[in-house]
Design a protein around this motif. Structure first.
Motif, PDB file in Angstrom:
ATOM      1  N   ARG A 116     -56.289  36.879  19.968  1.00 17.26           N
ATOM      2  CA  ARG A 116     -56.096  35.883  21.025  1.00 17.26           C
ATOM      3  C   ARG A 116     -54.956  36.295  21.952  1.00 17.26           C
ATOM      4  N   GLY A 117     -54.948  35.698  23.154  1.00 16.31           N
ATOM      5  CA  GLY A 117     -53.855  35.969  24.070  1.00 16.31           C
ATOM      6  C   GLY A 117     -52.530  35.460  23.547  1.00 16.31           C
ATOM      7  N   SER A 118     -52.590  34.424  22.715  1.00 14.33           N
ATOM      8  CA  SER A 118     -51.399  33.875  22.064  1.00 14.33           C
ATOM      9  C   SER A 118     -51.843  33.143  20.809  1.00 14.33           C
ATOM     10  N   ALA A 119     -50.904  32.842  19.945  1.00 14.21           N
ATOM     11  CA  ALA A 119     -51.234  32.149  18.704  1.00 14.21           C
ATOM     12  C   ALA A 119     -51.745  30.744  18.992  1.00 14.21           C
ATOM     13  N   LYS A 120     -52.669  30.269  18.155  1.00 15.58           N
ATOM     14  CA  LYS A 120     -53.179  28.911  18.304  1.00 15.58           C
ATOM     15  C   LYS A 120     -52.052  27.906  18.076  1.00 15.58           C
ATOM     16  N   ASP A 121     -52.171  26.759  18.724  1.00 17.96           N
ATOM     17  CA  ASP A 121     -51.173  25.704  18.510  1.00 17.96           C
ATOM     18  C   ASP A 121     -51.688  24.661  17.528  1.00 17.96           C
ATOM     19  N   HIS A 122     -52.721  25.024  16.757  1.00 18.63           N
ATOM     20  CA  HIS A 122     -53.271  24.113  15.759  1.00 18.63           C
ATOM     21  C   HIS A 122     -53.800  24.928  14.582  1.00 18.63           C
ATOM     22  N   GLY A 123     -54.259  24.262  13.543  1.00 17.30           N
ATOM     23  CA  GLY A 123     -54.759  24.962  12.368  1.00 17.30           C
ATOM     24  C   GLY A 123     -53.702  25.857  11.751  1.00 17.30           C
ATOM     25  N   LYS A 124     -54.076  27.099  11.461  1.00 16.99           N
ATOM     26  CA  LYS A 124     -53.134  28.044  10.843  1.00 16.99           C
ATOM     27  C   LYS A 124     -52.298  28.794  11.873  1.00 16.99           C
ATOM     28  N   GLY A 125     -52.522  28.498  13.139  1.00 10.76           N
ATOM     29  CA  GLY A 125     -51.719  29.133  14.187  1.00 10.76           C
ATOM     30  C   GLY A 125     -51.988  30.615  14.342  1.00 10.76           C
ATOM     31  N   ASN A 126     -53.221  31.042  14.034  1.00 12.89           N
ATOM     32  CA  ASN A 126     -53.551  32.468  14.103  1.00 12.89           C
ATOM     33  C   ASN A 126     -53.572  33.001  15.530  1.00 12.89           C
ATOM     34  N   GLN A 127     -53.102  34.211  15.674  1.00 17.57           N
ATOM     35  CA  GLN A 127     -53.362  34.966  16.898  1.00 17.57           C
ATOM     36  C   GLN A 127     -54.439  36.005  16.627  1.00 17.57           C
ATOM     37  N   ILE A 128     -54.442  36.549  15.424  1.00 15.57           N
ATOM     38  CA  ILE A 128     -55.460  37.513  15.014  1.00 15.57           C
ATOM     39  C   ILE A 128     -56.514  36.788  14.178  1.00 15.57           C
ATOM     40  N   GLU A 129     -57.751  36.850  14.626  1.00 19.56           N
ATOM     41  CA  GLU A 129     -58.844  36.188  13.921  1.00 19.56           C
ATOM     42  C   GLU A 129     -59.688  37.228  13.190  1.00 19.56           C
ATOM     43  N   GLY A 130     -59.999  36.936  11.928  1.00 19.12           N
ATOM     44  CA  GLY A 130     -60.724  37.882  11.097  1.00 19.12           C
ATOM     45  C   GLY A 130     -59.791  38.483  10.060  1.00 19.12           C
ATOM     46  N   LYS A 131     -60.362  39.025   9.005  1.00 18.15           N
ATOM     47  CA  LYS A 131     -59.557  39.588   7.927  1.00 18.15           C
ATOM     48  C   LYS A 131     -58.987  40.936   8.336  1.00 18.15           C
ATOM     49  N   LEU A 132     -57.678  41.068   8.210  1.00 27.27           N
ATOM     50  CA  LEU A 132     -57.011  42.331   8.541  1.00 27.27           C
ATOM     51  C   LEU A 132     -55.886  42.562   7.550  1.00 27.27           C
ATOM     52  N   GLU A 133     -56.022  43.632   6.785  1.00 28.46           N
ATOM     53  CA  GLU A 133     -55.019  43.955   5.770  1.00 28.46           C
ATOM     54  C   GLU A 133     -53.925  44.840   6.352  1.00 28.46           C
ATOM     55  N   GLU A 134     -52.747  44.723   5.787  1.00 26.53           N
ATOM     56  CA  GLU A 134     -51.631  45.578   6.201  1.00 26.53           C
ATOM     57  C   GLU A 134     -52.005  47.041   6.031  1.00 26.53           C
ATOM     58  N   GLY A 135     -51.756  47.835   7.094  1.00 24.11           N
ATOM     59  CA  GLY A 135     -52.006  49.264   7.027  1.00 24.11           C
ATOM     60  C   GLY A 135     -53.416  49.693   7.376  1.00 24.11           C
ATOM     61  N   GLN A 136     -54.334  48.735   7.581  1.00 20.09           N
ATOM     62  CA  GLN A 136     -55.695  49.126   7.936  1.00 20.09           C
ATOM     63  C   GLN A 136     -55.732  49.799   9.306  1.00 20.09           C
ATOM     64  N   LYS A 137     -56.647  50.756   9.426  1.00 19.52           N
ATOM     65  CA  LYS A 137     -56.773  51.534  10.656  1.00 19.52           C
ATOM     66  C   LYS A 137     -57.702  50.816  11.627  1.00 19.52           C
ATOM     67  N   VAL A 138     -57.158  50.474  12.783  1.00 18.27           N
ATOM     68  CA  VAL A 138     -57.839  49.603  13.740  1.00 18.27           C
ATOM     69  C   VAL A 138     -58.100  50.318  15.063  1.00 18.27           C
ATOM     70  N   VAL A 139     -59.263  50.045  15.642  1.00 20.06           N
ATOM     71  CA  VAL A 139     -59.550  50.425  17.018  1.00 20.06           C
ATOM     72  C   VAL A 139     -59.760  49.152  17.818  1.00 20.06           C
ATOM     73  N   VAL A 140     -59.096  49.057  18.952  1.00 18.98           N
ATOM     74  CA  VAL A 140     -59.225  47.898  19.844  1.00 18.98           C
ATOM     75  C   VAL A 140     -60.370  48.146  20.818  1.00 18.98           C
ATOM     76  N   VAL A 141     -61.223  47.147  20.991  1.00 15.87           N
ATOM     77  CA  VAL A 141     -62.347  47.238  21.919  1.00 15.87           C
ATOM     78  C   VAL A 141     -62.064  46.347  23.116  1.00 15.87           C
ATOM     79  N   GLU A 142     -62.009  46.961  24.294  1.00 16.84           N
ATOM     80  CA  GLU A 142     -61.670  46.259  25.542  1.00 16.84           C
ATOM     81  C   GLU A 142     -62.785  46.478  26.549  1.00 16.84           C
ATOM     82  N   ASP A 143     -62.928  45.555  27.513  1.00 20.62           N
ATOM     83  CA  ASP A 143     -63.986  45.765  28.511  1.00 20.62           C
ATOM     84  C   ASP A 143     -63.507  46.633  29.657  1.00 20.62           C
ATOM     85  N   LEU A 144     -62.311  46.372  30.190  1.00 18.83           N
ATOM     86  CA  LEU A 144     -61.796  47.237  31.258  1.00 18.83           C
ATOM     87  C   LEU A 144     -60.281  47.279  31.229  1.00 18.83           C
ATOM     88  N   ILE A 145     -59.744  48.330  31.812  1.00 15.55           N
ATOM     89  CA  ILE A 145     -58.292  48.497  31.874  1.00 15.55           C
ATOM     90  C   ILE A 145     -57.877  48.749  33.313  1.00 15.55           C
TER      91      ILE A 145
END
Length: 215
Positions: A96-125
């Motif tokens: 998310r662009g910023s953390a939610k102001d409700h629920g668990k206050g997540n900014q990252i949605e989905g399971k993500l473990e410490e140290g996992q190798k991530v690729v970010v998918v963007e539409d344009l830069i």
């Protein structure tokens, strides 16, 4: 046909890219631009969508073979991360662009473990600011961000510099020069408009290209 040319022609075909050198678009940042790219339209064009998602998957396999998780940017990158994740049989989430102001206050949605190798998918830069914020959020979560894949990049120097300073690698399917070249060849723009478009890309803060006489 090389991938960058194919995707450029695909985007033009479905009118995901618009040119208005005489009546500039205004981006959210306030920048006046002779070009506007709406990659969301790829989602409503099945043949183009197939080209885009296959090319994103191939790019990730080539440049980030160790990837474990895909993370889409909110909101435009989410659908692409989901489709490519399905093709590659990888887990995905989004930032998310910023953390939610409700629920668990997540900014990252989905399971993500410490140290996992991530690729970010963007539409344009363009200037790179938003995707760098996503990378920083993932790094703060102690993920190992391998880099970014995107559909289109303007190739602005400010964006290139910011990505380099943040130690972020990006691979785009197509780019500004390829789009402009294809647009001129296929009659979407006049040959004499190319210099004005390039002038914008090279220095967006200099608006002298607006209304400039063509040679």
């Amino acid at each position: 046909m090389k991938t960058s040319e194919l995707i450029a022609k695909d985007l033009l075909k479905i009118k995901a890219v618009w040119f208005r050198p005489e009546e500039p678009f205004i981006w959210a940042s306030g920048i006046k631009s002779p070009i506007y790219c709406d990659n969301r339209l790829t989602l409503t064009a099945p043949e183009v969508r197939t080209d885009v998602e296959k090319a994103l998957a191939e790019t990730i396999r080539e440049h980030y073979p160790d990837v474990e998780v895909l993370m889409g940017t909110s909101t435009a990158g989410i659908a692409h991360a989901a489709i490519v994740g399905h093709i590659m049989r990888l887990p995905m989430g989004y930032v998310r662009g910023s953390a939610k102001d409700h629920g668990k206050g997540n900014q990252i949605e989905g399971k993500l473990e410490e140290g996992q190798k991530v690729v970010v998918v963007e539409d344009l830069i363009s200037t790179g600011g938003s995707v760098i914020e996503v990378v920083e959020a993932l790094r703060a979560h102690k993920a190992h961000v391998l880099g970014v894949v995107s559909i289109f990049t303007y190739g602005m120097q400010k964006g290139l510099d910011r990505l380099a300073e943040a130690n972020v690698t990006n691979y785009s399917l197509t780019n500004f020069d390829e789009i402009v070249k294809a647009a001129a060849e296929e009659g979407y723009i006049k040959q004499e408009d190319i210099d004005r478009l390039i002038a914008f890309r090279n220095n967006p803060s200099d608006e002298s290209w607006i209304g400039a006489a063509t040679k």
